[in-house]
Each structure stands twice: as C-alpha cells, then as structure tokens.
Design a protein around this motif. Structure first.
Motif, PDB file in Angstrom:
ATOM      1  N   VAL A 159       3.553  -1.348   3.680  1.00 16.98           N
ATOM      2  CA  VAL A 159       3.254  -0.236   3.639  1.00 16.98           C
ATOM      3  C   VAL A 159       4.067   1.026   3.768  1.00 16.98           C
ATOM      4  N   THR A 180      -3.378   6.954  -4.321  1.00 20.59           N
ATOM      5  CA  THR A 180      -3.577   5.634  -3.661  1.00 20.59           C
ATOM      6  C   THR A 180      -3.265   4.518  -4.529  1.00 20.59           C
ATOM      7  N   THR A 183       0.425   5.565   0.169  1.00 19.61           N
ATOM      8  CA  THR A 183      -0.708   6.760   0.211  1.00 19.61           C
ATOM      9  C   THR A 183       0.250   7.721   0.887  1.00 19.61           C
ATOM     10  N   LEU A 214      -8.998   3.298  -0.850  1.00 21.30           N
ATOM     11  CA  LEU A 214      -7.997   2.448  -0.608  1.00 21.30           C
ATOM     12  C   LEU A 214      -8.715   1.096  -0.718  1.00 21.30           C
ATOM     13  N   ILE A 251       0.959  -1.119  -0.020  1.00 25.78           N
ATOM     14  CA  ILE A 251      -0.043   0.138   0.021  1.00 25.78           C
ATOM     15  C   ILE A 251       0.822   1.278   0.009  1.00 25.78           C
ATOM     16  N   GLY A 305      -2.964   4.747   5.173  1.00 29.94           N
ATOM     17  CA  GLY A 305      -2.459   3.730   4.662  1.00 29.94           C
ATOM     18  C   GLY A 305      -2.012   2.829   5.713  1.00 29.94           C
TER      19      GLY A 305
END
Ligand code: KG4
Ligand code: ZN
Length: 360
Positions: free
Chosen positions: A81, A16, A11, A58, A9, A94
């Motif tokens: 992340v 995103t 962010t 997300l 992930i 995130g």
C-alpha cells in the motif's frame, strides 16, 4: 517464498486504484476509480472529498478485481500500500484497509513510497504491454501534479535526488494554466489536446532556471507569467488563440524538463533515461524525450499512460520486490504525508553540489 500475486492499493491523492502484481513486474490486473468529475466543480482536489470517495470506492474495487481475476483473497501472497507521501486523509483510507486485509488474512504487509512506485513503473508489463529491457542504473524524470524531480536510480531502494522543482510541480502549472483558460480540471490533458493544432512559437513563456548550471527547476514564474498574459487578453482573444496559447505553454514546460533531463544524463554519464508520472502522458514531452534520445544515441523508457498516472500496479511491483527480500511492516505501518528520512540518499554530493530532498 515467491511473490507472484501481491495485492496493492494506491490512494495517495484522488485516484483509488487496486492491482495484483508479480515480483517480475507482470500486472495480472488493475482497476481504478477516478474522481475528476467530483473535484472539477471546485477547480482542484478537495482532500476531504477525496478521502470520502476512497472510503466508498476501495473495497468494492478490491472485490471487483479479485472477481475479475477469479482469485480468492486467501490466494494472494501479500499486501502493498502507498503509505507516503500524499494527502493524509487519503493515505489513511488505503493504509487502514491494507492493514485490515493483511491482519485478517495473515498476509505480510508493506508500505511503499509513492515516488518509488513512479520511478519503477517502466518495469511493469501486462497482457498488452511487453516487459522492457530497462536495467539499473538510470536517470528518471518523475513529473506529475504533486512532484517534479530528477532521480538517479541505482537499484531497489537506492535513489538519489539529482534536482527538483524548487516551487510548483509541472503538473500543477498545467492545471492552473488550464483553469485560467476555463478548461475543465484536471487541465493537463486538455491543454495537450488543444496544443495539437497550435503554434508553439506564438507566445514567449518564461523558461525559468533553464540556463542555470544545475538540475533545479521552477514553474511558479510560468504560472505568474501566464496569469499576466491571460489577464491582458479579452475572453474573445483567449478563445480565438486557445490552441496557440496551449502549444506555446506546453513547449515552455517541455523545454525546461528536457533540458534538465539532458543535463542530468550528461552529469551522470548515463544513456538510459526514464520519464514517468502523470505529465509524462503529455504527447509533446514524450516526443521531445524521444527526439533527445534519438539525437544522442540514448534510450528512453516511458510507461504506457495507465502506469504513468497514479496507479496501484507500480506500488504492487515495488511491494512485491520488497516483500521478496524479506521486508514486512506488519501492524506498525502508519501513513505519512511526507517521505521517510531514509527514502532517498540525502546529502549525496553530485559534482560538488548538495542534492536536495524535494518538498512533497
Ligand atoms: O501522477 P498523477 O496522476 O498524480 C499526481 O501524483 O499528481 O499526475 C497528475 C498530473 C495532473 O497535473 C495532470 O494535469 C497531469 O498529470 N497530466 C498531464 C497530461 N495528463 C495528465 N499534463 C500534461 N499533458 C497530459 N497529457
Ligand atoms: Zn503520483
């Protein structure tokens, strides 16, 4: 344990992005949502809007990607992340999502330094992009909207900062210049397009610090010079000479970045170079890096645009490698607007100089 499918992930700013990546660097899939239109009306990124959009985008992106890959969340090997550096509100979305997924599905969790993702991006491959033969060590120029720095990359987690911009990032200068010309945000790509038909020598923009015998850079003077020049022109003149202005501006940025990249390679006696980050999508910078390497007999590695701009694949790769070697942040992981103290080998002496840790 093999980390064949790590869910990642990203962010940290306004993109995103979600990916599933292997520790080999192979990207099984990636989906991203871009917020450019929402920020364009303000002429720049509004942090509050960015985090609200991450919140909305997300989980649907995670669902979309797993569906596309016909994967159940239980089948992933771990979660990676971006937890630093970046806009704190964006990072929180995130990190909290990653922690929730890791906790509820009992998966290992790793927080990644966004800049580590950028410097490792040339190792990524996918169905359309073959794996490169890049090896450690190498000199990496990471240049984007929030950061511009040269790194000495010796292995996973072994990064020294050779030099960086002492003020604005090159991408920030691009975006401000574009805004002054009335081009839509983010401006880098628009300037690149207009520059294609312009004369690179039409205007003489400053190349700050280019002759200083170090690896530091500066782009704030270029911004002020652009402001002064454009303020002295009428709207008709600006419109008429738009292409020349863009080509000349672009050449000034490329001159500085390429000359510092060359100096770094010579100082480190290294023939493997990497150019990465959002601004490495710039056609002239890519061309100049290729020319430099062709003339010197060096090799440059530039990821495809989808892995140059902010993306989750680069985070997934760094995460898979770190999980593979046994790292796991568990529920202690927290977002941080700045890099962590140990992220870069600080204070390392390079040719008698102190390497600086850049502002992030
Ligand atoms: O890496 P990135 O997506 O996000 C940050 O971490 O900042 O980089 C975004 C930056 C923006 O400043 C954008 O204008 C610039 O990269 N950019 C470009 C081009 N494409 C994106 N700058 C110059 N030429 C381009 N083709
Ligand atoms: Zn970035």
């Amino acid at each position: 344990m093999k980390f064949e499918k790590v869910l990642s992930i990203e962010t940290s700013c306004d993109d995103t992005s979600v990916a599933v990546v292997s520790s080999t660097g192979f990207v099984h899939g990636m989906v991203s949502a871009n917020q450019d239109l929402e920020h364009a009306i303000f002429g720049g990124i509004v942090p509050e809007i960015a985090s609200r959009n991450h919140n909305a985008n997300l989980l649907p992106l995670v669902d979309e990607l797993l569906k596309k890959l016909q994967l159940k969340i239980e089948e992933i090997d771990g979660v990676a992340v971006t937890n630093r550096p970046g806009l704190i509100g964006s990072l929180i979305v995130g990190v909290m999502t990653a922690k929730t997924l890791a906790l509820t599905k009992q998966k290992p969790l790793i927080g990644i330094n966004h800049l580590e993702g950028h410097v490792l991006a040339p190792f990524l491959s996918d169905a359309k992009w073959p794996a490169s033969d890049l090896q450690f060590p190498y000199v990496a120029l990471a240049v984007s909207g929030g950061h511009t720095a040269l790194y000495w990359v010796e292995g996973l987690g072994e990064y020294s900062i050779l030099g960086s911009s002492i003020d604005d990032a090159a991408g920030e200068a691009y975006d401000k210049f574009a805004k002054m010309l009335g081009l839509p945000f983010p401006g880098g790509v628009q300037v690149d397009k207009l520059a294609q038909t312009g004369n690179r020598k039409a205007y003489d923009f400053p190349r700050s610090m280019i002759h200083e015998e170090n690896l530091q850079m500066s782009f704030s003077g270029l911004k002020s010079a652009s402001r002064r020049l454009l303020d002295s022109m009428s709207d008709e003149e600006k419109e008429k000479h738009k292409a020349d202005l863009c080509a000349s501006f672009q050449e000034a940025v490329a001159d500085v970045l390429i000359s510092k990249l060359e100096r770094a390679a010579l100082e480190m006696n290294c023939t493997r170079l990497v150019v990465t980050g959002g601004v490495s999508a710039n056609s002239r910078l890519r061309e100049r890096a290729e020319e430099l390497c062709a003339s010197r007999g060096w090799k440059v590695y530039i990821p495809p645009t989808r892995y140059c701009t902010d993306n989750a694949a680069m985070i997934g790769y760094a995460g898979a490698l770190r999980l593979q070697r046994g790292e796991n942040h568990n529920m202690e992981l927290a977002p941080s607007p700045k890099v962590w103290a140990g992220d870069f080998k600080a204070g390392q002496l390079l040719k008698g100089r102190q390497a600086r840790v850049p502002r992030t």
